[in-house]
Design an enzyme around this catalytic site. Structure first.
Site, PDB file in Angstrom:
ATOM      1  N   HIS A 191      -1.330   6.323   1.812  1.00 44.13           N
ATOM      2  CA  HIS A 191      -1.337   5.055   2.891  1.00 44.13           C
ATOM      3  C   HIS A 191      -1.605   6.008   4.138  1.00 44.13           C
ATOM      4  O   HIS A 191      -2.605   5.259   5.179  1.00 44.13           O
ATOM      5  CB  HIS A 191      -0.058   4.355   2.970  1.00 44.13           C
ATOM      6  CG  HIS A 191       0.010   3.162   3.661  1.00 44.13           C
ATOM      7  ND1 HIS A 191      -1.010   2.110   3.819  1.00 44.13           N
ATOM      8  CD2 HIS A 191       0.902   2.767   4.633  1.00 44.13           C
ATOM      9  CE1 HIS A 191      -0.751   1.180   4.597  1.00 44.13           C
ATOM     10  NE2 HIS A 191       0.420   1.545   5.186  1.00 44.13           N
ATOM     11  N   CYS A 233       1.052  -1.207  -0.065  1.00 48.39           N
ATOM     12  CA  CYS A 233      -0.050   0.152  -0.098  1.00 48.39           C
ATOM     13  C   CYS A 233       0.890   1.264   0.047  1.00 48.39           C
ATOM     14  O   CYS A 233       0.711   2.055  -0.903  1.00 48.39           O
ATOM     15  CB  CYS A 233      -0.885   0.263   1.103  1.00 48.39           C
ATOM     16  SG  CYS A 233      -2.076  -1.453   1.225  1.00 48.39           S
TER      17      CYS A 233
HETATM   18 CA   LIG Z   1      -3.528  -2.014  -0.613  1.00 46.25          CA
END
Ligand SMILES: [Ca+2]
Ligand SMILES: [Ca+2]
Length: 449
Positions: A132, A78
């Site tokens: 993120h 991510c």
């Molecule tokens: Ca992800």
């Protein structure tokens, strides 16, 4: 000519009639709606990754726009993937390789897409997970954090593989309207219907199908367990790959899933949550279609990386194989033709594309990708750069239209021929007849080991 190429050519013929409209890329004339899904792999109808995927809205967007059928993340996790999307920098340049790495701390001078568009006259808005860690301060407007996606302390499958309920899936008796992904979608829809006076960059981040995978029961009922198909799996698949690759596979998760008889349930859950996501996207696409700035708004839909569900004894992302790195990537703008582009591209190319389409300057020399506008105007426009994905320092994969070449930091390798081996079951790297191919693909890998 295969079917996809045929479609691309036909669409181009129709669309060529509208080509002068590409001149519209004057500053301030184009708005962007950016939809970023969390952990969605190629299990969408328009990519054909799973025969039971139910994603009619994503498929409709793909048929209206340009469907990139070989799109990949620059990092299969991510935080580095979203840093790559938002800065246009490769992990090997930014040093953002893993989830604990926060790009705004490691690279305080890097200009985020949201900041850059804000500096160039755009009003920037986002809801849900775009970055993120929440970099909300960089947006002009940011939706309040969404409510919990599930009742607290829920544990349906009782596997307890990892801490808490992070690794869980199953139906919940919650109405769709009560989920955070829906609520954020409403927030996005309100902005589409009452846009700001300035051109806008609007982000919709959707959490699902990221774990914990919980969505309303009706979506699970679409995928009866007895009918769910498991992904292709080869016993002993890891036997021909180097130890670095074997060690990277989350084998303990695969053992746990199979021992607890959860494989089929996990596949059903992924399909159900992806269908739920597709329904939410349909609501936003319908709103876009009825919005006052529809004809001046480009849509981009993607995911931050793929996801394994047992292939190569691996679960989650965090790997350099096809299933962990391939993502949906669709652009649609009413003034651009539709088509299918089979050439490998990555999320590194999105920021340069937006800059190009919107007619604003690039942020210095920061962007390392290439604009996809030539492929949006004609999906058959040649492109000579293969797709580069990096997982932790020194480990890289290069994917061209035929081959995937992986080289780990210890110089061990994997090579797969997608013309004959779409599941990446046979590692050809030790066969000297492929040395030239490996050398060519390897020349695209940065030296950051
Ligand atoms: Ca992800
Ligand atoms: Ca194998």
């Amino acid at each position: 000519m295969n079917r996809r190429k045929f479609i691309g050519t036909t669409m181009l013929g129709t669309a060529a009639l509208g080509l002068p409209s590409v001149l519209r890329a004057q500053p301030g004339e184009v708005n962007i709606l950016m939809i970023v899904i969390d952990d969605l792999n190629d299990w969408v109808g328009c990519l054909g990754g799973h025969p039971q995927a139910h994603t009619p809205n994503i498929d409709a967007l793909a048929s209206m726009g340009t469907n990139f059928t070989h799109a990949y993340c620059a990092a299969p996790a991510c935080s580095p993937s979203r840093a790559n999307l938002l800065t246009g920098m490769l992990p090997s340049t930014s040093g953002v390789y893993d989830n604990p790495d926060i790009w705004t701390e490691i690279n305080p001078d890097a200009v985020g897409m949201h900041t850059h568009f804000g500096d160039n006259g755009y009003f920037t808005m986002s809801g849900g997970k775009i970055d993120h860690r929440d970099s909300g301060i960089y947006w002009d407007q940011r939706a309040a954090a969404e409510p919990a996606r599930r009742p607290p302390d829920m544990m349906i499958n009782r596997m307890e593989v990892t801490q808490g309920n992070k690794w869980d899936w199953g139906p919940i008796d919650l109405r769709a309207e009560e989920t955070g992904d829906w609520i954020i979608g409403d927030w996005v829809n309100q902005r589409l219907l009452a846009p700001p006076d300035s051109p806008f960059l609007l982000g919709y981040g959707i959490h699902r199908p990221h774990t914990p995978q919980h969505c309303p029961r009706s979506f699970y009922e679409m995928f009866p367990l007895s009918e769910v198909q498991l992904p292709p799996f080869l016993e002993g698949d890891l036997d021909d790959i180097p130890q670095s690759g074997v060690d990277n596979a989350a084998r303990y998760l695969h053992t746990r899933v199979t021992k607890n008889k959860q494989w089929r349930k996990a596949v059903a859950s992924y399909l159900a949550n992806s269908a739920f996501v597709d329904m939410l996207i349909g609501r936003v696409l319908d709103t876009w279609d009825a919005s006052p700035l529809r004809d001046d708004t480009m849509i981009m839909l993607t995911s931050d990386h793929g996801w394994h569900l047992g292939q190569k004894n691996h679960w989650t992302k965090f790997a350099l194989w096809e299933e962990a790195t391939q993502i949906p990537l669709i652009f649609h703008a009413p003034w651009l033709p539709s088509g299918v582009c089979e050439q490998p591209v990555t999320l590194t190319d999105v920021f340069p594309t937006f800059v190009d389409v919107c007619g604003i300057p690039a942020p210095g020399n920061q962007l390392e990708g290439e604009s996809l506008l030539p492929q949006l105007m004609n999906p058959l426009t040649p492109r000579n750069t293969p797709a580069l994905t990096t997982w932790l320092p020194g480990n890289h994969a290069v994917r061209d239209i035929r081959w995937r070449y992986i080289r780990y930091a210890d110089n061990t390798e994997e090579l797969y021929d997608h013309d004959t081996d779409p599941n990446e079951w046979t590692n050809l790297a030790s066969d000297p007849q492929y040395d030239a191919i490996k050398a060519e693909l390897g020349s695209w890998m940065p030296d950051d080991g």
